[in-house]
Each structure stands twice: as structure tokens, then as C-alpha cells.
Design an enzyme around this catalytic site. Structure first.
Site, short mmCIF file in Angstrom:
data_model
loop_
_atom_site.label_atom_id
_atom_site.label_comp_id
_atom_site.label_asym_id
_atom_site.label_seq_id
_atom_site.Cartn_x
_atom_site.Cartn_y
_atom_site.Cartn_z
N SER A 1 2.11 1.02 2.48
CA SER A 1 1.76 -0.17 2.10
C SER A 1 3.04 -0.82 2.94
O SER A 1 4.28 -0.86 3.17
CB SER A 1 2.54 -0.38 0.76
OG SER A 1 2.56 -1.47 -0.26
N TYR B 1 7.41 3.26 -5.84
CA TYR B 1 6.46 3.34 -5.06
C TYR B 1 7.10 2.95 -3.46
O TYR B 1 6.28 4.24 -2.80
CB TYR B 1 5.86 2.40 -5.52
CG TYR B 1 4.59 1.82 -5.00
CD1 TYR B 1 4.70 0.46 -4.20
CD2 TYR B 1 3.24 2.40 -4.90
CE1 TYR B 1 3.39 -0.08 -3.22
CE2 TYR B 1 2.58 2.46 -4.30
CZ TYR B 1 1.96 1.02 -3.63
OH TYR B 1 1.09 0.52 -3.24
N1 LIG Z 1 -4.19 -3.41 -3.98
C1 LIG Z 1 -2.70 -3.69 -3.66
O1 LIG Z 1 -2.66 -4.29 -3.37
C2 LIG Z 1 -2.25 -1.74 -2.94
C3 LIG Z 1 -2.99 -1.29 -2.37
N2 LIG Z 1 -1.97 -0.28 -1.16
C4 LIG Z 1 -2.52 1.75 -1.58
O2 LIG Z 1 -3.78 1.70 -1.89
C5 LIG Z 1 -4.31 2.54 -1.77
C6 LIG Z 1 -5.65 2.25 -2.71
O3 LIG Z 1 -5.58 1.44 -3.77
P1 LIG Z 1 -6.10 0.10 -4.71
O4 LIG Z 1 -7.58 0.93 -4.41
O5 LIG Z 1 -5.98 -1.24 -4.83
O6 LIG Z 1 -5.84 0.95 -6.46
P2 LIG Z 1 -6.97 1.41 -6.82
O7 LIG Z 1 -6.31 1.84 -8.41
O8 LIG Z 1 -8.02 0.51 -7.15
O9 LIG Z 1 -7.65 2.70 -6.86
C7 LIG Z 1 -7.53 4.47 -6.75
C8 LIG Z 1 -7.87 4.59 -6.32
O10 LIG Z 1 -7.53 6.15 -6.43
C9 LIG Z 1 -8.17 6.87 -7.07
N3 LIG Z 1 -6.90 7.48 -7.79
C10 LIG Z 1 -5.79 7.37 -8.99
N4 LIG Z 1 -5.29 8.28 -9.56
C11 LIG Z 1 -5.90 9.15 -8.42
C12 LIG Z 1 -5.81 10.27 -8.88
N5 LIG Z 1 -4.74 11.59 -9.88
N6 LIG Z 1 -6.23 11.98 -8.43
C13 LIG Z 1 -7.44 11.11 -7.80
N7 LIG Z 1 -7.83 10.04 -7.19
C14 LIG Z 1 -7.08 9.27 -8.22
C15 LIG Z 1 -8.53 5.95 -8.62
O11 LIG Z 1 -9.89 6.64 -8.84
P3 LIG Z 1 -10.18 7.14 -9.97
O12 LIG Z 1 -8.35 6.47 -11.35
O13 LIG Z 1 -11.12 7.41 -10.69
O14 LIG Z 1 -9.59 8.42 -9.34
C16 LIG Z 1 -9.34 4.75 -7.13
O15 LIG Z 1 -10.16 5.56 -6.57
C17 LIG Z 1 -3.17 3.62 -2.64
O16 LIG Z 1 -2.71 4.30 -2.17
C18 LIG Z 1 -1.99 2.01 -2.97
O17 LIG Z 1 -0.98 2.85 -3.08
C19 LIG Z 1 -1.30 -0.98 -0.60
C20 LIG Z 1 -1.17 -1.65 -0.58
C21 LIG Z 1 -1.70 -2.97 -1.61
N1 LIG Z 2 0.32 -1.93 -4.44
C1 LIG Z 2 0.85 -3.01 -4.48
C2 LIG Z 2 1.76 -2.67 -5.87
O1 LIG Z 2 1.71 -2.50 -6.27
C3 LIG Z 2 1.08 -2.27 -3.05
O2 LIG Z 2 1.78 -1.75 -2.07
O3 LIG Z 2 1.42 -4.12 -2.63
#
Ligand SMILES: NC(=O)C1=CN([C@@H]2O[C@H](COP(=O)(O)OP(=O)(O)OC[C@H]3O[C@@H](n4cnc5c(N)ncnc54)[C@H](OP(=O)(O)O)[C@@H]3O)[C@@H](O)[C@H]2O)C=CC1
Ligand SMILES: N[C@@H](C=O)C(=O)O
Length: 262
Positions: A140, A153
Site C-alpha cells: 500500500s 497498518y
Molecule cells: N482497498 C484499498 O483502499 C487498499 C487495499 N490494499 C490492500 O489490498 C489487499 C486487499 O484488500 P481489499 O480488497 O481492499 O480488502 P477487502 O476487505 O475487500 O478484501 C480482503 C480480502 O481478504 C480476505 N481476508 C480478510 N481477513 C482474512 C483472514 N483472516 N484470513 C483469510 N483471508 C482474509 C477477505 O476474505 P474473507 O473475509 O472471506 O476471509 C477478502 O477476500 C489488502 O492487503 C489491503 O491491505 C492496499 C491499499 C489500498
Molecule cells: N487499505 C487502505 C487503508 O485502509 C489503504 O491501504 O489505503
């Protein structure tokens, strides 16, 4: 005939991971989807099987639970069809450092750092042995921005970036591509977990655009892909400044500014 590798994607039930699943399925890759929500993964898998014809396995796993994580590690070690690991699963939590519970920050570290580390460690030796394959780690921009006030985070995402860069240097010469992807604010459910309303934010990237951009970097074999950053020269300059400091660390005496005159 070139064999198209299978792709294992963590956090594939929704958000960025689900978008990766769709894109890689459309590219003809069989998939292994990993998350906690089986119903969501089955629905996604059913749709993608119908639309693309690829084979899709599902592993229900909570990656903060060592036993669940170990099962995914074993799949990565043993399934020689898997040539690409997308370390995507991750979450964020709201509140300030002193408001966050110790257990909550420990759980965040487990998911955002220990899980991708162990999964990369599980697959890397096999990929290095064969001289091909890829590890995609979702970081991120927050990992570069202590000013954003998401200290734990951001620290987990700084870990992901550093690990990715280090593994790129170690594994690249062995034929294994390692990519760090640094999204900024992207429209997914993660913001619900932070307690923020993403629809009130500006500059929110759509998840399909994010993943399509990340795959442009993937196809170019870019080490660090930052889809929201307009000027790649800014990242290049940051890296150049960081690397220029490296030879200056090796000194037997403290820098002048730290000498007490004693
Ligand atoms: N959205 C944003 O603004 C940004 C996101 N990111 C990163 O992108 C990645 C994906 O995030 P994003 O798609 O936004 O988030 P979401 O919350 O939409 O999706 C997260 C995914 O991770 C899974 N997950 C969460 N907790 C667990 C767990 N304990 N074990 C296994 N799987 C888990 C969830 O599935 P389930 O609940 O079914 O387990 C889901 O499929 C992350 O690493 C996040 O830090 C980085 C920068 C920006
Ligand atoms: N997942 C977002 C913060 O919550 C990000 O990485 O910007």
C-alpha cells in the site's frame, strides 16, 4: 507447449483478490482461491468456471490461524501446477495506536505480514528450483506514508514492500519474478473495517482499474507497481536517494552532529 501456471490468490472472496481471480481466469490460468468466506468464493468460482472454463479450487482458511495457514503453505509446496502466488489477503483497522488493542494490532500483523511471509517462504524454493514463477505482494502507499496516521497498518505494508524488494533481488536472478503492488484508496469493503465511508472519499480508484494497472506492471515485470502515482519519476528519485545513502552508512565514528566533543 507452454503450460499456463495455476495462480493461488489469498483474500479472493471479494475486493482486489476477487478482481485478480477474474483477470487471471480470463487469461486462462487455473485458480486456487483462499479466504474465510466459502460461499462468496464458491459463487465467484461458479461464475468464472462458466465464463472462462478454467479449473478453480477453493481453500477455506483464516490466515491468522496457524493451522489454516499451514494448509495453504502445504498446497504451495506440493502443488507443482501453482506458479504464481498473489499475497493479497489483508485488512486494516481504525483508531489511533493507543486506541487499538494489543490483540487487534497483533492480529493485523499476523494477517498482513506473517501470512504473506510464510506463504512466500513456502513457494519460493520450488519456484527457484524450476527457475520460473512469480510472487505478487499487495502492499500500500500507506507503507510509505507515516503521515497518514495508520501506523501499524502502514508498518505492515512497509514490511511487504521491503520483503518484496529484497526477494526481488534474491530471486530475480533465479528466474522468479517478485512484484510489490502499492494501491492507494480503492473501492472495496476494507474501508468498512476501518470505520470509514469510502463513498465520501475523493480519488477512489475502482478495483478493476487497480488490478488492470497492476497487471500492466506484472506483464512488464516491474518490481514496484504504484498504479495511483502519475509520475513514476518520483518513485525513481526516492529509490535513487535511498540507494545513494547506502555507501555512507559504513563509518567507524559517529557523524559529526552526534559527537559530544568528549
Ligand atoms: N482497498 C484499498 O483502499 C487498499 C487495499 N490494499 C490492500 O489490498 C489487499 C486487499 O484488500 P481489499 O480488497 O481492499 O480488502 P477487502 O476487505 O475487500 O478484501 C480482503 C480480502 O481478504 C480476505 N481476508 C480478510 N481477513 C482474512 C483472514 N483472516 N484470513 C483469510 N483471508 C482474509 C477477505 O476474505 P474473507 O473475509 O472471506 O476471509 C477478502 O477476500 C489488502 O492487503 C489491503 O491491505 C492496499 C491499499 C489500498
Ligand atoms: N487499505 C487502505 C487503508 O485502509 C489503504 O491501504 O489505503
Amino acid at each position: 507447449m507452454t503450460v499456463i501456471p495455476s495462480v493461488l490468490i489469498t483474500g479472493a472472496s471479494t475486493g482486489i483478490g476477487a478482481a485478480y481471480a477474474e483477470r487471471f481466469a480470463r487469461r486462462g490460468h487455473d485458480l486456487v482461491l483462499v479466504a474465510r468466506n466459502t460461499a462468496r468464493m464458491e459463487a465467484l468460482a461458479d461464475r468464472l468456471r462458466q465464463e472462462t472454463g478454467v479449473a478453480i479450487d477453493i481453500i477455506q482458511a483464516d490466515l491468522t490461524r496457524p493451522g489454516d495457514l499451514a494448509a495453504v503453505e502445504t498446497r504451495l509446496r506440493d502443488d507443482v501446477r501453482i506458479g504464481v502466488l498473489v499475497n493479497n489477503a489483508g485488512t486494516a483497522i481504525g483508531g489511533s495506536f493507543i486506541e487499538q488493542s494489543t490483540d487487534d494490532v497483533a492480529r493485523l500483523v499476523a494477517l498482513n505480514t506473517t501470512a504473506p511471509l510464510r506463504l512466500a517462504s513456502a513457494i519460493a524454493p520450488r519456484l527457484a528450483e524450476t527457475g520460473e514463477g512469480a510472487i505478487v505482494n499487495i502492499g500500500s502507499v500507506v507503507g510509505l506514508a507515516p503521515e497518514f496516521g495508520m501506523s501499524v497498518y502502514g508498518a505492515t505494508k512497509a514490511f511487504v514492500l521491503f520483503l518484496s524488494q529484497g526477494l526481488s533481488l534474491e530471486l530475480g536472478p533465479k528466474g522468479v519474478y517478485v512484484q510489490a503492488v502499492l494501491p492507494a484508496t480503492t473501492r472495496t469493503e476494507i474501508w468498512d473495517h476501518v470505520g470509514a465511508e469510502v463513498d465520501t472519499m475523493t480519488g477512489v480508484m475502482e478495483v478493476g482499474d487497480l488490478v488492470d494497472a497492476a497487471l500492466v506492471g506484472f506483464d512488464r515485470r516491474e518490481a514496484v507497481t504504484i498504479p495511483p502515482l502519475p509520475d513514476a519519476g518520483q518513485w525513481d528519485a526516492l529509490e535513487a536517494a535511498r540507494q545513494a545513502m547506502l555507501p555512507n552508512y559504513r563509518n567507524a565514528r559517529p557523524a559529526e552532529r552526534y559527537r559530544t566533543g568528549a
